[in-house]
Design an enzyme around this catalytic site. Structure first.
Site, PDB file in Angstrom:
ATOM      1  N   GLU A  26      28.320  79.304  77.572  1.00 21.85           N
ATOM      2  CA  GLU A  26      27.462  80.083  76.652  1.00 21.85           C
ATOM      3  C   GLU A  26      26.554  81.092  77.347  1.00 21.85           C
ATOM      4  OE1 GLU A  26      25.493  77.130  74.201  1.00 21.85           O
ATOM      5  OE2 GLU A  26      27.409  76.292  73.534  1.00 21.85           O
ATOM      6  N   ASN A  33      33.326  78.840  79.022  1.00 21.92           N
ATOM      7  CA  ASN A  33      33.356  78.250  77.679  1.00 21.92           C
ATOM      8  C   ASN A  33      32.267  78.866  76.803  1.00 21.92           C
ATOM      9  OD1 ASN A  33      34.391  76.032  75.962  1.00 21.92           O
ATOM     10  ND2 ASN A  33      32.360  75.123  76.178  1.00 21.92           N
ATOM     11  N   HIS A  49      33.580  76.262  66.772  1.00 24.32           N
ATOM     12  CA  HIS A  49      32.761  75.611  65.736  1.00 24.32           C
ATOM     13  C   HIS A  49      32.783  76.521  64.509  1.00 24.32           C
ATOM     14  CE1 HIS A  49      31.195  72.550  68.427  1.00 24.32           C
ATOM     15  NE2 HIS A  49      30.908  73.482  69.302  1.00 24.32           N
ATOM     16  N   GLU A  74      35.939  72.595  71.477  1.00 27.46           N
ATOM     17  CA  GLU A  74      34.922  71.855  70.710  1.00 27.46           C
ATOM     18  C   GLU A  74      35.171  72.003  69.216  1.00 27.46           C
ATOM     19  OE1 GLU A  74      30.917  72.902  71.961  1.00 27.46           O
ATOM     20  OE2 GLU A  74      31.521  73.038  74.061  1.00 27.46           O
ATOM     21  N   ASP A 129      35.447  71.995  65.459  1.00 33.25           N
ATOM     22  CA  ASP A 129      35.059  71.338  64.204  1.00 33.25           C
ATOM     23  C   ASP A 129      34.981  72.412  63.132  1.00 33.25           C
ATOM     24  OD1 ASP A 129      32.537  72.434  64.890  1.00 33.25           O
ATOM     25  OD2 ASP A 129      31.658  70.487  65.365  1.00 33.25           O
TER      26      ASP A 129
HETATM   27  O1  G3I Z   1      19.488  60.721  73.981  1.00 40.46           O
HETATM   28  C1  G3I Z   1      18.300  61.185  73.358  1.00 40.46           C
HETATM   29  C2  G3I Z   1      17.476  60.061  72.816  1.00 40.46           C
HETATM   30  O2  G3I Z   1      17.066  59.260  73.877  1.00 40.46           O
HETATM   31  C3  G3I Z   1      16.283  60.639  72.043  1.00 40.46           C
HETATM   32  O3  G3I Z   1      15.556  59.615  71.477  1.00 40.46           O
HETATM   33  C4  G3I Z   1      16.774  61.575  70.958  1.00 40.46           C
HETATM   34  C5  G3I Z   1      15.631  62.217  70.189  1.00 40.46           C
HETATM   35  O4  G3I Z   1      15.719  63.611  70.139  1.00 40.46           O
HETATM   36  O5  G3I Z   1      17.524  62.608  71.566  1.00 40.46           O
HETATM   37  C6  G3I Z   1      18.682  62.140  72.244  1.00 40.46           C
HETATM   38  O6  G3I Z   1      19.308  63.231  72.841  1.00 40.46           O
HETATM   39  C7  G3I Z   1      20.020  64.099  71.963  1.00 40.46           C
HETATM   40  C8  G3I Z   1      21.460  64.164  72.419  1.00 40.46           C
HETATM   41  O7  G3I Z   1      22.171  65.114  71.655  1.00 40.46           O
HETATM   42  C9  G3I Z   1      22.185  62.804  72.299  1.00 40.46           C
HETATM   43  O8  G3I Z   1      22.244  62.412  70.963  1.00 40.46           O
HETATM   44  C10 G3I Z   1      19.367  65.463  72.029  1.00 40.46           C
HETATM   45  O9  G3I Z   1      18.091  65.428  71.477  1.00 40.46           O
HETATM   46  C11 G3I Z   1      20.237  66.465  71.292  1.00 40.46           C
HETATM   47  O10 G3I Z   1      19.712  67.766  71.545  1.00 40.46           O
HETATM   48  C12 G3I Z   1      21.654  66.404  71.792  1.00 40.46           C
HETATM   49  O11 G3I Z   1      22.435  67.323  71.026  1.00 40.46           O
HETATM   50  C13 G3I Z   1      23.628  67.739  71.639  1.00 40.46           C
HETATM   51  C14 G3I Z   1      23.619  69.249  71.772  1.00 40.46           C
HETATM   52  O12 G3I Z   1      24.868  69.671  72.310  1.00 40.46           O
HETATM   53  C15 G3I Z   1      22.506  69.724  72.678  1.00 40.46           C
HETATM   54  O13 G3I Z   1      22.613  71.060  72.962  1.00 40.46           O
HETATM   55  C16 G3I Z   1      24.790  67.297  70.768  1.00 40.46           C
HETATM   56  O14 G3I Z   1      24.880  65.876  70.799  1.00 40.46           O
HETATM   57  C17 G3I Z   1      26.095  67.895  71.289  1.00 40.46           C
HETATM   58  O15 G3I Z   1      27.129  67.658  70.374  1.00 40.46           O
HETATM   59  C18 G3I Z   1      25.937  69.394  71.436  1.00 40.46           C
HETATM   60  O16 G3I Z   1      27.140  69.907  71.977  1.00 40.46           O
HETATM   61  C19 G3I Z   1      27.184  71.323  72.142  1.00 40.46           C
HETATM   62  C20 G3I Z   1      27.987  71.608  73.400  1.00 40.46           C
HETATM   63  O17 G3I Z   1      27.452  70.914  74.501  1.00 40.46           O
HETATM   64  C21 G3I Z   1      28.044  73.100  73.692  1.00 40.46           C
HETATM   65  N1  G3I Z   1      28.536  73.840  72.535  1.00 40.46           N
HETATM   66  C22 G3I Z   1      27.847  73.560  71.272  1.00 40.46           C
HETATM   67  C23 G3I Z   1      27.848  72.067  70.971  1.00 40.46           C
HETATM   68  C24 G3I Z   1      27.224  71.769  69.614  1.00 40.46           C
HETATM   69  O18 G3I Z   1      25.869  72.117  69.580  1.00 40.46           O
END
Ligand code: G3I
Length: 305
Positions: A127, A169, A206, A235, A237
């Site tokens: 990105e 990516n 996405h 990725e 969806d």
């Molecule tokens: O693990 C912590 C947890 O300990 C905490 O209590 C909680 C509260 O906020 O957060 C948890 O972490 C979260 C993590 O996902 C695991 O669930 C983060 O806040 C959250 O920001 C994170 O989101 C991820 C996101 O990337 C972050 O940018 C998504 O799961 C993940 O699917 C998403 O994936 C991205 C790709 O990497 C890049 N392309 C876009 C795609 C979708 O956004």
């Protein structure tokens, strides 16, 4: 084939999913994941904040959980992601200049070295291009170290793990006419002409009603492939439901199958309830683990080759 992975193998491709380490103890989840997919991406566990929480103190515990699960079940792994403007550890977020450049390269080297020989393809840089009409780079602390940071990251990744394919990516790079797609295309073309090590382009894909599957999606895949790189749908969806959603998944699958260098498709999660889109239903299995119409559309399309 009666599963996505077996159907994809019929045309020499893989079919993958993102996996969250925290869900591997859920047997409905892990049973579907093991049965249907043969390429695994860690949804968050190999990112910069997860793997280097303190500078030069690497932590591979969660990433290794996913890698080990994949290897024990005979699956390959896509690495995601070595360098990104987002999900940087706190210590990196406020860094700049040479200090940041060196920290980023040290990160790329450290993570790629740890996983050396075990990764099918790395998302080396994620990105890095701006949304909108500029076709240029996204502003970030990394970009402000000099726009050659991307090629420096690719060279460091190649040196650390010469066996992994190295990918760029991004999202919203699916419509061939979009400035962002053109910007990425120019960079990949430039890298190929100058011998910067790059092997693949990841189209995150996405999709939702505001950003639907473009009519020229296959053209985009073809154009990147013509530069001499593989294309991977990394990725996938698609927001929606029922036959309309199924038709969109069919189109994406068919577009990949129509291009020899489109080597595989990864969906971004197993069940709708596992999706990062909290209230959406963008995946192939419902919250109970039942196959959706979209699943059948993908499976039938893979089997039609
Ligand atoms: O693990 C912590 C947890 O300990 C905490 O209590 C909680 C509260 O906020 O957060 C948890 O972490 C979260 C993590 O996902 C695991 O669930 C983060 O806040 C959250 O920001 C994170 O989101 C991820 C996101 O990337 C972050 O940018 C998504 O799961 C993940 O699917 C998403 O994936 C991205 C790709 O990497 C890049 N392309 C876009 C795609 C979708 O956004």
């Amino acid at each position: 084939g009666s599963t996505l992975q077996d159907a994809a193998k019929g045309s020499g491709r893989y079919f993958g999913t993102a996996i969250a380490a925290s869900r591997l103890n859920d047997s409905t989840y892990s049973t579907i994941a093991n049965r249907e997919f043969n390429m695994i991406t860690a949804e968050n566990e190999m990112k910069m904040d997860a793997t280097e929480p303190n500078q030069n103190q690497f932590n591979f515990s969660q990433g290794d959980r996913i890698l080990n699960w994949a290897q024990q079940n005979g699956k390959q792994v896509r690495g995601h992601a070595l360098a990104w403007y987002s999900q940087q550890p706190g210590w990196m977020q406020n860094m700049s200049g040479t200090q940041l450049r060196n920290a980023m390269l040290n990160h790329v080297t450290g993570v790629a070295t740890h996983y050396k020989g075990k990764i099918y393809a790395w998302d080396v840089v994620n990105e890095a291009f701006a949304d909108g009409s500029s076709g240029g780079r996204r502003d970030s602390n990394l970009e402000r170290t000099g726009s050659d940071w991307i090629e420096a990251a690719f060279r460091a990744a190649r040196a650390a793990d010469p066996g992994a394919k190295l990918c760029y990516n991004d999202y919203n790079t699916d419509d061939w006419t979009h400035a962002k797609t053109q910007g990425v295309y120019r960079m990949v073309s430039d890298f190929k002409s100058r011998g910067v090590p790059i092997d693949c382009v990841g189209l995150q894909s996405h999709f939702n009603p505001q950003s639907p599957v473009p009519a020229n999606y296959q053209t985009t895949i073809e154009r990147f492939a013509a530069l001499g790189v593989d294309v991977q749908i990394t990725e996938l969806d698609i927001e929606g439901s029922g036959q309309q959603q199924a038709e969109n998944f069919r189109k994406v699958t068919q577009a990949c199958l129509n291009v020899a260098r489109c080597t595989g498709i990864t969906v971004w999660g197993v069940r709708d309830t596992d999706s990062w889109r909290a209230s959406g239903t963008p995946l192939l299995f419902d919250g109970s683990g039942n196959k959706k119409a979209a699943y059948t559309a993908v499976l039938d399309t893979l089997n039609s080759v």
